[in-house]
Write a protein that holds these residues in place. Sequence first.
Motif, PDB file in Angstrom:
ATOM      1  N   LEU A   7      31.521  65.365  55.770  1.00 24.61           N
ATOM      2  CA  LEU A   7      30.475  64.582  54.220  1.00 24.61           C
ATOM      3  C   LEU A   7      29.406  64.340  54.587  1.00 24.61           C
ATOM      4  O   LEU A   7      28.686  65.195  55.914  1.00 24.61           O
ATOM      5  CB  LEU A   7      31.028  63.015  55.127  1.00 24.61           C
ATOM      6  CG  LEU A   7      32.706  62.591  54.990  1.00 24.61           C
ATOM      7  CD1 LEU A   7      32.702  61.407  55.193  1.00 24.61           C
ATOM      8  CD2 LEU A   7      32.629  63.241  53.483  1.00 24.61           C
ATOM      9  N   ASP A  10      23.597  62.895  52.560  1.00 26.46           N
ATOM     10  CA  ASP A  10      22.858  62.120  51.662  1.00 26.46           C
ATOM     11  C   ASP A  10      24.567  60.492  51.600  1.00 26.46           C
ATOM     12  O   ASP A  10      24.004  59.511  51.344  1.00 26.46           O
ATOM     13  CB  ASP A  10      23.518  62.464  50.427  1.00 26.46           C
ATOM     14  CG  ASP A  10      22.225  62.856  50.190  1.00 26.46           C
ATOM     15  OD1 ASP A  10      20.770  62.635  50.908  1.00 26.46           O
ATOM     16  OD2 ASP A  10      21.845  63.999  48.881  1.00 26.46           O
ATOM     17  N   TRP A  11      25.591  60.812  52.087  1.00 30.28           N
ATOM     18  CA  TRP A  11      27.254  60.801  51.814  1.00 30.28           C
ATOM     19  C   TRP A  11      26.834  58.823  52.646  1.00 30.28           C
ATOM     20  O   TRP A  11      27.240  57.892  51.930  1.00 30.28           O
ATOM     21  CB  TRP A  11      27.886  61.329  52.108  1.00 30.28           C
ATOM     22  CG  TRP A  11      29.060  60.460  51.491  1.00 30.28           C
ATOM     23  CD1 TRP A  11      30.053  60.960  50.514  1.00 30.28           C
ATOM     24  CD2 TRP A  11      30.277  59.822  52.712  1.00 30.28           C
ATOM     25  NE1 TRP A  11      31.238  60.003  50.300  1.00 30.28           N
ATOM     26  CE2 TRP A  11      31.504  59.088  51.627  1.00 30.28           C
ATOM     27  CE3 TRP A  11      30.205  58.890  53.719  1.00 30.28           C
ATOM     28  CZ2 TRP A  11      32.074  58.473  52.450  1.00 30.28           C
ATOM     29  CZ3 TRP A  11      30.790  58.406  54.398  1.00 30.28           C
ATOM     30  CH2 TRP A  11      32.507  57.723  53.545  1.00 30.28           C
ATOM     31  N   TYR A  12      26.238  59.341  54.001  1.00 28.85           N
ATOM     32  CA  TYR A  12      25.491  58.451  54.615  1.00 28.85           C
ATOM     33  C   TYR A  12      24.154  57.568  54.467  1.00 28.85           C
ATOM     34  O   TYR A  12      24.859  56.559  55.058  1.00 28.85           O
ATOM     35  CB  TYR A  12      25.760  58.664  56.171  1.00 28.85           C
ATOM     36  CG  TYR A  12      26.578  59.029  56.774  1.00 28.85           C
ATOM     37  CD1 TYR A  12      27.670  58.377  56.959  1.00 28.85           C
ATOM     38  CD2 TYR A  12      26.802  60.580  56.398  1.00 28.85           C
ATOM     39  CE1 TYR A  12      28.875  58.794  57.465  1.00 28.85           C
ATOM     40  CE2 TYR A  12      28.713  61.580  57.537  1.00 28.85           C
ATOM     41  CZ  TYR A  12      29.071  60.441  57.759  1.00 28.85           C
ATOM     42  OH  TYR A  12      30.242  61.064  58.124  1.00 28.85           O
ATOM     43  N   ARG A  14      23.911  55.749  51.956  1.00 27.49           N
ATOM     44  CA  ARG A  14      23.937  54.692  51.329  1.00 27.49           C
ATOM     45  C   ARG A  14      24.388  53.288  51.774  1.00 27.49           C
ATOM     46  O   ARG A  14      24.126  52.783  53.420  1.00 27.49           O
ATOM     47  CB  ARG A  14      25.071  54.543  50.116  1.00 27.49           C
ATOM     48  CG  ARG A  14      25.768  56.107  50.157  1.00 27.49           C
ATOM     49  CD  ARG A  14      26.779  56.159  48.926  1.00 27.49           C
ATOM     50  NE  ARG A  14      27.942  56.316  49.884  1.00 27.49           N
ATOM     51  CZ  ARG A  14      28.861  56.185  49.385  1.00 27.49           C
ATOM     52  NH1 ARG A  14      28.965  55.722  48.530  1.00 27.49           N
ATOM     53  NH2 ARG A  14      29.480  56.483  50.364  1.00 27.49           N
ATOM     54  N   VAL A  19      29.567  52.790  52.452  1.00 24.20           N
ATOM     55  CA  VAL A  19      30.020  54.075  53.366  1.00 24.20           C
ATOM     56  C   VAL A  19      31.566  53.537  54.539  1.00 24.20           C
ATOM     57  O   VAL A  19      32.182  53.306  53.946  1.00 24.20           O
ATOM     58  CB  VAL A  19      28.872  53.799  54.092  1.00 24.20           C
ATOM     59  CG1 VAL A  19      29.349  54.867  55.467  1.00 24.20           C
ATOM     60  CG2 VAL A  19      27.999  54.473  53.061  1.00 24.20           C
ATOM     61  N   ASP A  22      34.471  53.337  51.669  1.00 24.85           N
ATOM     62  CA  ASP A  22      34.655  55.025  50.942  1.00 24.85           C
ATOM     63  C   ASP A  22      34.976  55.946  52.692  1.00 24.85           C
ATOM     64  O   ASP A  22      35.917  56.461  52.405  1.00 24.85           O
ATOM     65  CB  ASP A  22      33.254  55.584  50.868  1.00 24.85           C
ATOM     66  CG  ASP A  22      33.259  54.888  48.919  1.00 24.85           C
ATOM     67  OD1 ASP A  22      33.998  54.728  48.564  1.00 24.85           O
ATOM     68  OD2 ASP A  22      32.375  55.092  49.098  1.00 24.85           O
ATOM     69  N   CYS A  91      23.816  54.378  58.878  1.00 26.29           N
ATOM     70  CA  CYS A  91      23.357  54.275  57.860  1.00 26.29           C
ATOM     71  C   CYS A  91      22.549  54.391  57.038  1.00 26.29           C
ATOM     72  O   CYS A  91      21.447  53.593  57.813  1.00 26.29           O
ATOM     73  CB  CYS A  91      24.073  52.930  56.612  1.00 26.29           C
ATOM     74  SG  CYS A  91      26.291  53.564  57.272  1.00 26.29           S
ATOM     75  N   THR A 149      27.722  64.577  60.827  1.00 25.81           N
ATOM     76  CA  THR A 149      27.552  65.759  59.656  1.00 25.81           C
ATOM     77  C   THR A 149      27.255  67.330  60.117  1.00 25.81           C
ATOM     78  O   THR A 149      27.859  68.081  59.154  1.00 25.81           O
ATOM     79  CB  THR A 149      25.993  65.781  58.684  1.00 25.81           C
ATOM     80  OG1 THR A 149      25.262  66.740  59.487  1.00 25.81           O
ATOM     81  CG2 THR A 149      25.874  64.037  58.428  1.00 25.81           C
ATOM     82  N   ALA A 159      35.830  64.873  54.793  1.00 27.68           N
ATOM     83  CA  ALA A 159      36.312  64.430  53.304  1.00 27.68           C
ATOM     84  C   ALA A 159      37.687  64.370  53.626  1.00 27.68           C
ATOM     85  O   ALA A 159      38.316  65.408  54.421  1.00 27.68           O
ATOM     86  CB  ALA A 159      36.300  65.218  52.298  1.00 27.68           C
ATOM     87  N   SER A 162      41.185  59.923  49.100  1.00 35.02           N
ATOM     88  CA  SER A 162      40.451  58.581  49.141  1.00 35.02           C
ATOM     89  C   SER A 162      41.665  57.625  48.910  1.00 35.02           C
ATOM     90  O   SER A 162      43.295  57.907  48.007  1.00 35.02           O
ATOM     91  CB  SER A 162      39.676  58.813  47.612  1.00 35.02           C
ATOM     92  OG  SER A 162      40.504  58.700  46.088  1.00 35.02           O
TER      93      SER A 162
END
Length: 194
Positions: A7, A10-12, A14, A19, A22, A91, A149, A159, A162
């Motif tokens: 991942l 940028d995904w973190y 947030r 996070v 997700d 995060c 990462t 990933a 979901s």
Amino acid sequence: MGLSSCLPRDWYARDPLLVARDLLGMHLVRLLDGQVLRGVISETEAYRGEEDLACHARVGRTLRTAVMYGQPGVAYVYFTYGMHWCLNAVCLPPDFPAAVLIRAVEPVDGLAVITARRAGRLRARWTDGPAKLTQAFGVDGQQNGVDLTSQAGGLWIEAGESVPDEQVITGPRVGISNVPEPWRSVPWRFRVKP
DNA sequence: TTTACGATCTAT
DNA sequence: TAGATCGTAAAT
């Protein structure tokens, strides 16, 4: 080691509530003694900011909390109760302290290593607590600050599947009974229905 | 330097 | 329900 599906940072970067939500279904991966250990994340908790009185960063920036003020996507590993290690993902962008505690995973790869590291326990109890999964995956203070990462640090998150909202249970965070309201009761714990 | 207390786990 | 066990941060 093939194509990296870690991942991205940028995904973190947030809100830790997003996070934490997700992260359910994502894969925690550990390279240990040449073996790949993998677990599907099934329980998390969000900790956000100095005003969150359950967050370690309530005391501000110290040696211990420094990584929470750094890059998102980095591991924050802390020692507690005199004997346990707990793993978090940092995060939000630098200078705002926030992290997600990984509380439980479902082991799927490297079961031989995991069972050896959790000898004598029932399978259902191998990785169903934050300090149990660090024991099972060989995570301790040496992983504090490792970049999740990238595969370079031997610990990362990929990933996975979901998890639909109907499968997610929220509730108050665990182990913070001496923390004042509203922080004690905010539903910042996320888990996948059994 | 000392004290109090933990984002827990395990056995009783 | 309590004991294990020690780093961290605040008090002394």
